[in-house]
Design a protein around this motif. Structure first.
Motif, PDB file in Angstrom:
ATOM      1  N   ASP A  42     -11.494   9.241 -31.281  1.00  0.00           N
ATOM      2  CA  ASP A  42     -12.742   9.969 -31.515  1.00  0.00           C
ATOM      3  C   ASP A  42     -12.857  10.402 -32.974  1.00  0.00           C
ATOM      4  OD1 ASP A  42     -13.257   9.656 -28.816  1.00  0.00           O
ATOM      5  OD2 ASP A  42     -12.758  11.732 -28.290  1.00  0.00           O
ATOM      6  N   LEU A  43     -11.772  10.930 -33.534  1.00  0.00           N
ATOM      7  CA  LEU A  43     -11.802  11.359 -34.929  1.00  0.00           C
ATOM      8  C   LEU A  43     -12.058  10.181 -35.857  1.00  0.00           C
ATOM      9  CD1 LEU A  43      -8.868  13.953 -35.039  1.00  0.00           C
ATOM     10  CD2 LEU A  43     -11.326  14.428 -35.010  1.00  0.00           C
ATOM     11  N   ALA A  44     -11.431   9.054 -35.584  1.00  0.00           N
ATOM     12  CA  ALA A  44     -11.644   7.859 -36.405  1.00  0.00           C
ATOM     13  C   ALA A  44     -13.109   7.420 -36.358  1.00  0.00           C
ATOM     14  CB  ALA A  44     -10.731   6.731 -35.937  1.00  0.00           C
ATOM     15  N   LYS A  45     -13.717   7.498 -35.184  1.00  0.00           N
ATOM     16  CA  LYS A  45     -15.118   7.093 -35.053  1.00  0.00           C
ATOM     17  C   LYS A  45     -16.052   8.055 -35.772  1.00  0.00           C
ATOM     18  CE  LYS A  45     -14.546   4.714 -30.676  1.00  0.00           C
ATOM     19  NZ  LYS A  45     -14.733   4.791 -29.221  1.00  0.00           N
ATOM     20  N   VAL A  46     -15.822   9.359 -35.621  1.00  0.00           N
ATOM     21  CA  VAL A  46     -16.752  10.313 -36.231  1.00  0.00           C
ATOM     22  C   VAL A  46     -16.615  10.348 -37.747  1.00  0.00           C
ATOM     23  CG1 VAL A  46     -16.862  11.711 -34.139  1.00  0.00           C
ATOM     24  CG2 VAL A  46     -15.324  12.397 -35.976  1.00  0.00           C
ATOM     25  N   GLU A  47     -15.458   9.945 -38.271  1.00  0.00           N
ATOM     26  CA  GLU A  47     -15.265   9.929 -39.722  1.00  0.00           C
ATOM     27  C   GLU A  47     -16.249   9.003 -40.406  1.00  0.00           C
ATOM     28  OE1 GLU A  47     -11.178   9.019 -40.577  1.00  0.00           O
ATOM     29  OE2 GLU A  47     -10.477  10.896 -39.681  1.00  0.00           O
ATOM     30  N   THR A  48     -16.646   7.945 -39.734  1.00  0.00           N
ATOM     31  CA  THR A  48     -17.557   6.973 -40.343  1.00  0.00           C
ATOM     32  C   THR A  48     -18.969   7.047 -39.774  1.00  0.00           C
ATOM     33  OG1 THR A  48     -16.832   5.287 -38.771  1.00  0.00           O
ATOM     34  CG2 THR A  48     -15.664   5.383 -40.887  1.00  0.00           C
ATOM     35  N   ALA A  49     -19.212   7.970 -38.872  1.00  0.00           N
ATOM     36  CA  ALA A  49     -20.548   8.105 -38.274  1.00  0.00           C
ATOM     37  C   ALA A  49     -21.546   8.596 -39.319  1.00  0.00           C
ATOM     38  CB  ALA A  49     -20.506   9.067 -37.095  1.00  0.00           C
TER      39      ALA A  49
END
Length: 148
Positions: A42-49
Motif C-alpha cells: 500500500d505504501l509503495a502504491k500511494v508513494e506514486t499516486a
C-alpha cells in the motif's frame, strides 16, 4: 502485533531535515510495513499516486491499516512534517504518507522551481574570514528557511 512493534523500537523522529529524509523514510517504511500484510504494498502504491487517497474506497482491513499508519506517524513526526500530517483527513495515514513523499521526496516542477529560486537568491556570505570559514564548515543547508 502491537506488543511486537514496541519491543522492536521505532524509527527516530523526523523533523523536516531534507538530508535525513531518505534514511528516515526507509526506516519508517520498514517499521510501518510490520503493521499488516498489505501495508508495504500500500505504501509503495500511494508513494506514486497522483490523486488523493480516499480511505472510503479501501476495504475494511486497509482502512484499519491507514488509520494505524496515521497514528504511528503522529509519534514519528515533529515540526513541518507534523503540519503536513495535520492537513490530511483524520486517520488517513496513506494520504499522509503520499503527502510526505510529495513534499520531501519528489522531483515535481514546483519543488525544482523553489530550489532554483533558493540558488538564485543565496544568503549573504560573511566578509570576515573567520566568519566565512565558520559558515563553510557549519552551514549544512544553503537554502533560505521556508524556500522549499
Amino acid at each position: 502485533m502491537e506488543g511486537d512493534l514496541l519491543r522492536l523500537g521505532r524509527p527516530p523522529t523526523f523533523e523536516g531535515n531534507e538530508e535525513a529524509w531518505q534514511e528516515w523514510a526507509f526506516q519508517a517504511r520498514a517499521f510501518l510495513s510490520l503493521l499488516g500484510d498489505t501495508v508495504a504494498d500500500d505504501l509503495a502504491k500511494v508513494e506514486t499516486a497522483h490523486e488523493k487517497i480516499d480511505v472510503n474506497e479501501l476495504n475494511e482491513a486497509r482502512r484499519g491499516f491507514a488509520r494505524t499508519v496515521y497514528y504511528v506517524m503522529t509519534t514519528l513526526l515533529r515540526g513541518p512534517p507534523l503540519a503536513v500530517l495535520r492537513q490530511v483527513e483524520h486517520s488517513n495515514g496513506y494520504e499522509a504518507w503520499r503527502q510526505l513523499m510529495k513534499r520531501y521526496d519528489s522531483n515535481l516542477a514546483g519543488r525544482q522551481h523553489n530550489l532554483l529560486s533558493a540558488i538564485l537568491r543565496p544568503k549573504a556570505f560573511p566578509i570576515d574570514p573567520k566568519a566565512g570559514e565558520e559558515a563553510l564548515t557549519h552551514e549544512k543547508r544553503l537554502t533560505p528557511a521556508g524556500a522549499c
